[in-house]
Design a protein around this motif. Structure first.
Motif, PDB file in Angstrom:
ATOM      1  N   VAL A  34       0.863  -1.180   0.000  1.00 23.45           N
ATOM      2  CA  VAL A  34       0.000   0.000   0.000  1.00 23.45           C
ATOM      3  C   VAL A  34       0.898   1.227   0.000  1.00 23.45           C
ATOM      4  CG1 VAL A  34      -1.744   1.315   1.268  1.00 23.45           C
ATOM      5  CG2 VAL A  34      -1.838  -1.193   1.253  1.00 23.45           C
ATOM      6  N   SER A  35       0.752   2.072  -1.016  1.00 21.99           N
ATOM      7  CA  SER A  35       1.526   3.314  -1.046  1.00 21.99           C
ATOM      8  C   SER A  35       0.647   4.465  -0.584  1.00 21.99           C
ATOM      9  CB  SER A  35       2.095   3.582  -2.449  1.00 21.99           C
ATOM     10  OG  SER A  35       1.058   3.662  -3.395  1.00 21.99           O
ATOM     11  N   VAL A  36       1.255   5.374   0.156  1.00 16.08           N
ATOM     12  CA  VAL A  36       0.554   6.522   0.731  1.00 16.08           C
ATOM     13  C   VAL A  36       1.016   7.781   0.014  1.00 16.08           C
ATOM     14  CG1 VAL A  36       0.138   7.836   2.839  1.00 16.08           C
ATOM     15  CG2 VAL A  36       0.421   5.346   2.958  1.00 16.08           C
ATOM     16  N   HIS A  37       0.050   8.571  -0.435  1.00 21.54           N
ATOM     17  CA  HIS A  37       0.345   9.799  -1.179  1.00 21.54           C
ATOM     18  C   HIS A  37      -0.316  10.989  -0.481  1.00 21.54           C
ATOM     19  CE1 HIS A  37       1.731   7.219  -4.471  1.00 21.54           C
ATOM     20  NE2 HIS A  37       0.712   6.470  -4.142  1.00 21.54           N
ATOM     21  N   ALA A  38      -0.015  11.162   0.772  1.00 20.24           N
ATOM     22  CA  ALA A  38      -0.554  12.265   1.570  1.00 20.24           C
ATOM     23  C   ALA A  38       0.564  12.749   2.483  1.00 20.24           C
ATOM     24  CB  ALA A  38      -1.748  11.791   2.400  1.00 20.24           C
ATOM     25  N   PRO A  39       0.539  14.030   2.847  1.00 15.55           N
ATOM     26  CA  PRO A  39       1.601  14.531   3.729  1.00 15.55           C
ATOM     27  C   PRO A  39       1.681  13.765   5.047  1.00 15.55           C
ATOM     28  CG  PRO A  39       0.351  16.357   2.814  1.00 15.55           C
ATOM     29  CD  PRO A  39      -0.372  15.095   2.434  1.00 15.55           C
ATOM     30  N   TYR A  40       0.513  13.364   5.576  1.00 16.41           N
ATOM     31  CA  TYR A  40       0.483  12.662   6.854  1.00 16.41           C
ATOM     32  C   TYR A  40      -0.509  11.504   6.776  1.00 16.41           C
ATOM     33  CZ  TYR A  40       2.718  16.903   8.494  1.00 16.41           C
ATOM     34  OH  TYR A  40       3.581  17.948   8.650  1.00 16.41           O
ATOM     35  N   LEU A  41      -0.146  10.370   7.330  1.00 16.36           N
ATOM     36  CA  LEU A  41      -1.051   9.231   7.375  1.00 16.36           C
ATOM     37  C   LEU A  41      -2.333   9.589   8.127  1.00 16.36           C
ATOM     38  CD1 LEU A  41      -1.522   6.266   6.678  1.00 16.36           C
ATOM     39  CD2 LEU A  41      -0.365   5.672   8.813  1.00 16.36           C
ATOM     40  N   THR A  42      -2.216  10.466   9.098  1.00 13.34           N
ATOM     41  CA  THR A  42      -3.381  10.868   9.889  1.00 13.34           C
ATOM     42  C   THR A  42      -4.379  11.703   9.077  1.00 13.34           C
ATOM     43  OG1 THR A  42      -2.082  12.717  10.738  1.00 13.34           O
ATOM     44  CG2 THR A  42      -2.229  10.744  12.121  1.00 13.34           C
ATOM     45  N   ASP A  43      -3.998  12.113   7.861  1.00 13.60           N
ATOM     46  CA  ASP A  43      -4.919  12.831   6.967  1.00 13.60           C
ATOM     47  C   ASP A  43      -5.881  11.880   6.263  1.00 13.60           C
ATOM     48  OD1 ASP A  43      -3.681  15.208   7.590  1.00 13.60           O
ATOM     49  OD2 ASP A  43      -2.514  15.308   5.726  1.00 13.60           O
ATOM     50  N   ILE A  44      -5.644  10.578   6.392  1.00  7.46           N
ATOM     51  CA  ILE A  44      -6.431   9.577   5.673  1.00  7.46           C
ATOM     52  C   ILE A  44      -7.297   8.820   6.672  1.00  7.46           C
ATOM     53  CG2 ILE A  44      -6.321   7.583   4.146  1.00  7.46           C
ATOM     54  CD1 ILE A  44      -3.441   8.515   3.439  1.00  7.46           C
ATOM     55  N   ALA A  45      -8.548   8.614   6.317  1.00  7.99           N
ATOM     56  CA  ALA A  45      -9.467   7.887   7.202  1.00  7.99           C
ATOM     57  C   ALA A  45      -8.938   6.491   7.493  1.00  7.99           C
ATOM     58  CB  ALA A  45     -10.847   7.794   6.543  1.00  7.99           C
ATOM     59  N   ASP A  46      -9.016   6.081   8.752  1.00 14.17           N
ATOM     60  CA  ASP A  46      -8.534   4.756   9.160  1.00 14.17           C
ATOM     61  C   ASP A  46      -9.212   3.643   8.362  1.00 14.17           C
ATOM     62  OD1 ASP A  46      -6.860   5.906  11.035  1.00 14.17           O
ATOM     63  OD2 ASP A  46      -8.266   5.620  12.700  1.00 14.17           O
ATOM     64  N   THR A  47     -10.496   3.820   8.051  1.00 16.47           N
ATOM     65  CA  THR A  47     -11.202   2.782   7.290  1.00 16.47           C
ATOM     66  C   THR A  47     -10.631   2.641   5.884  1.00 16.47           C
ATOM     67  OG1 THR A  47     -12.908   4.390   6.667  1.00 16.47           O
ATOM     68  CG2 THR A  47     -13.361   2.986   8.582  1.00 16.47           C
ATOM     69  N   TRP A  48     -10.195   3.742   5.284  1.00 14.91           N
ATOM     70  CA  TRP A  48      -9.588   3.673   3.944  1.00 14.91           C
ATOM     71  C   TRP A  48      -8.278   2.891   4.011  1.00 14.91           C
ATOM     72  CZ3 TRP A  48      -9.890   9.118   1.266  1.00 14.91           C
ATOM     73  CH2 TRP A  48     -11.208   9.598   1.314  1.00 14.91           C
ATOM     74  N   VAL A  49      -7.481   3.153   5.041  1.00 15.20           N
ATOM     75  CA  VAL A  49      -6.200   2.457   5.199  1.00 15.20           C
ATOM     76  C   VAL A  49      -6.445   0.967   5.423  1.00 15.20           C
ATOM     77  CG1 VAL A  49      -4.109   2.264   6.601  1.00 15.20           C
ATOM     78  CG2 VAL A  49      -5.034   4.531   6.052  1.00 15.20           C
ATOM     79  N   ALA A  50      -7.410   0.641   6.266  1.00 18.42           N
ATOM     80  CA  ALA A  50      -7.732  -0.767   6.524  1.00 18.42           C
ATOM     81  C   ALA A  50      -8.209  -1.450   5.244  1.00 18.42           C
ATOM     82  CB  ALA A  50      -8.790  -0.873   7.621  1.00 18.42           C
ATOM     83  N   ASP A  51      -9.042  -0.766   4.466  1.00 19.61           N
ATOM     84  CA  ASP A  51      -9.515  -1.336   3.202  1.00 19.61           C
ATOM     85  C   ASP A  51      -8.352  -1.538   2.227  1.00 19.61           C
ATOM     86  OD1 ASP A  51     -12.128  -1.422   4.101  1.00 19.61           O
ATOM     87  OD2 ASP A  51     -12.757   0.371   3.000  1.00 19.61           O
ATOM     88  N   ALA A  52      -7.442  -0.579   2.177  1.00 16.69           N
ATOM     89  CA  ALA A  52      -6.287  -0.695   1.276  1.00 16.69           C
ATOM     90  C   ALA A  52      -5.414  -1.887   1.682  1.00 16.69           C
ATOM     91  CB  ALA A  52      -5.475   0.599   1.283  1.00 16.69           C
ATOM     92  N   ARG A  53      -5.273  -2.103   2.973  1.00 15.78           N
ATOM     93  CA  ARG A  53      -4.489  -3.256   3.440  1.00 15.78           C
ATOM     94  C   ARG A  53      -5.166  -4.561   3.049  1.00 15.78           C
ATOM     95  NH1 ARG A  53      -0.483  -2.028   7.487  1.00 15.78           N
ATOM     96  NH2 ARG A  53      -0.667  -4.189   8.152  1.00 15.78           N
TER      97      ARG A  53
END
Length: 102
Positions: A42-61
């Motif tokens: 999973v690649s992150v394209h945001a200044p901070y991981l905390t800028d992304i909803a936790d559910t989106w990160v979980a879904d991406a994983r």
């Protein structure tokens, strides 16, 4: 309340299937995802991981794990939008996918 993401699923030569999360349709049209999941991770394209909803990160994983098991897995059910078909190819503007009821 965070708006739901725009999610696209595309096939690439190098990575196989890639699932991308965008904050809105404008960012999707400009190809500016905040997350992208492939068989590699999973690649992150945001200044901070905390800028992304936790559910989106979980879904991406979860998407990554599915693609890691099968790089050709059918991920189309994840997509909320797809490119409109123009002259036989999906190369037009993004449009919402109408989910089948039932």
């Amino acid at each position: 309340m965070i708006d739901p993401p725009v999610i696209t699923v595309t096939s690439t030569i190098m990575d196989g299937t890639v699932v991308r999360w965008f904050r809105n349709l404008g960012e999707a049209e400009l190809q500016q995802p905040v997350l992208a999941a492939s068989r590699h991770g999973v690649s992150v394209h945001a200044p901070y991981l905390t800028d992304i909803a936790d559910t989106w990160v979980a879904d991406a994983r979860r998407a990554h794990e599915e693609l890691r098991r099968d790089r050709r897995a059918n991920m189309t059910g994840w997509a909320t939008h797809q490119q409109r078909e123009v002259t036989g190819f999906r190369s037009g503007p993004l449009e919402p996918i109408k989910k089948k009821e039932g």
